[in-house]
Design a protein around this motif. Structure first.
Motif, mmCIF file in Angstrom:
data_model
loop_
_atom_site.group_PDB
_atom_site.id
_atom_site.type_symbol
_atom_site.label_atom_id
_atom_site.label_comp_id
_atom_site.label_asym_id
_atom_site.label_seq_id
_atom_site.Cartn_x
_atom_site.Cartn_y
_atom_site.Cartn_z
ATOM 1 N N MET A 1 31.198 29.302 23.998
ATOM 2 C CA MET A 1 32.260 30.320 24.003
ATOM 3 C C MET A 1 32.640 30.696 25.433
ATOM 4 N N ARG A 2 31.647 30.877 26.279
ATOM 5 C CA ARG A 2 31.888 31.263 27.675
ATOM 6 C C ARG A 2 32.716 30.198 28.385
ATOM 7 N N ALA B 1 36.358 29.833 26.903
ATOM 8 C CA ALA B 1 37.237 30.898 27.397
ATOM 9 C C ALA B 1 37.638 30.625 28.839
ATOM 10 N N MET B 2 36.698 30.194 29.664
ATOM 11 C CA MET B 2 37.011 29.898 31.060
ATOM 12 C C MET B 2 37.976 28.710 31.153
ATOM 13 N N TYR B 3 37.751 27.679 30.358
ATOM 14 C CA TYR B 3 38.625 26.513 30.360
ATOM 15 C C TYR B 3 40.035 26.888 29.924
ATOM 16 N N LEU B 4 40.147 27.663 28.848
ATOM 17 C CA LEU B 4 41.472 28.055 28.372
ATOM 18 C C LEU B 4 42.198 28.914 29.399
ATOM 19 N N GLY B 5 41.473 29.821 30.040
ATOM 20 C CA GLY B 5 42.085 30.659 31.069
ATOM 21 C C GLY B 5 42.568 29.843 32.248
ATOM 22 N N LEU B 6 41.739 28.915 32.714
ATOM 23 C CA LEU B 6 42.139 28.080 33.846
ATOM 24 C C LEU B 6 43.280 27.140 33.480
ATOM 25 N N ILE C 1 22.120 30.743 21.981
ATOM 26 C CA ILE C 1 22.331 30.421 23.390
ATOM 27 C C ILE C 1 23.399 29.340 23.530
ATOM 28 N N ALA C 2 23.304 28.314 22.697
ATOM 29 C CA ALA C 2 24.283 27.226 22.743
ATOM 30 C C ALA C 2 25.683 27.712 22.389
#
Length: 82
Positions: free
Chosen positions: A54-55, A58-63, A48-49
Motif C-alpha cells: 500500500m505504501r 500510493a507513492m508510485y501513483l503520486g509520482l 507487513i506485506a
C-alpha cells in the motif's frame, strides 16, 4: 531543448537517494516478514506485506501523476524560469 546542468546534477543525487531509501525499505520489510513467519505470526507477516504494498503503491501513483502532469519545464513548482 537541452537540460540545465544544475537540474541534471540534482537528478543524479535525488534518483540514487530515492533508490537507496527504497532498497533499504525493501530489505527491512523482507527481514520483518521473515522474523514474523519464523515466530509463526502469519497474520503479522501478511499485514507487513500488505502495508508495504500500500505504501509503495500510493507513492508510485503520486509520482506517476506528478510526472504525467509535468510539462518538462524547469520551473517545476510555478517559479519563474530565468
Amino acid at each position: 531543448s537541452s537540460a540545465d546542468p544544475k537540474d541534471v546534477g540534482i537528478g543524479l543525487v535525488i534518483v540514487p537517494m530515492y533508490l537507496l531509501v527504497g532498497g533499504l525499505d525493501w530489505l527491512g520489510t523482507v527481514q520483518d516478514i521473515a522474523n514474523a513467519l519464523d515466530q509463526s505470526a502469519f497474520v503479522d507477516g501478511f499485514a507487513i506485506a500488505v502495508f508495504y504494498l500500500m505504501r509503495h503503491l500510493a507513492m508510485y501513483l503520486g509520482l506517476s501523476k506528478f510526472v504525467v502532469s509535468w510539462d518538462g519545464e524547469a520551473n517545476l513548482f510555478g517559479g519563474s524560469s530565468d
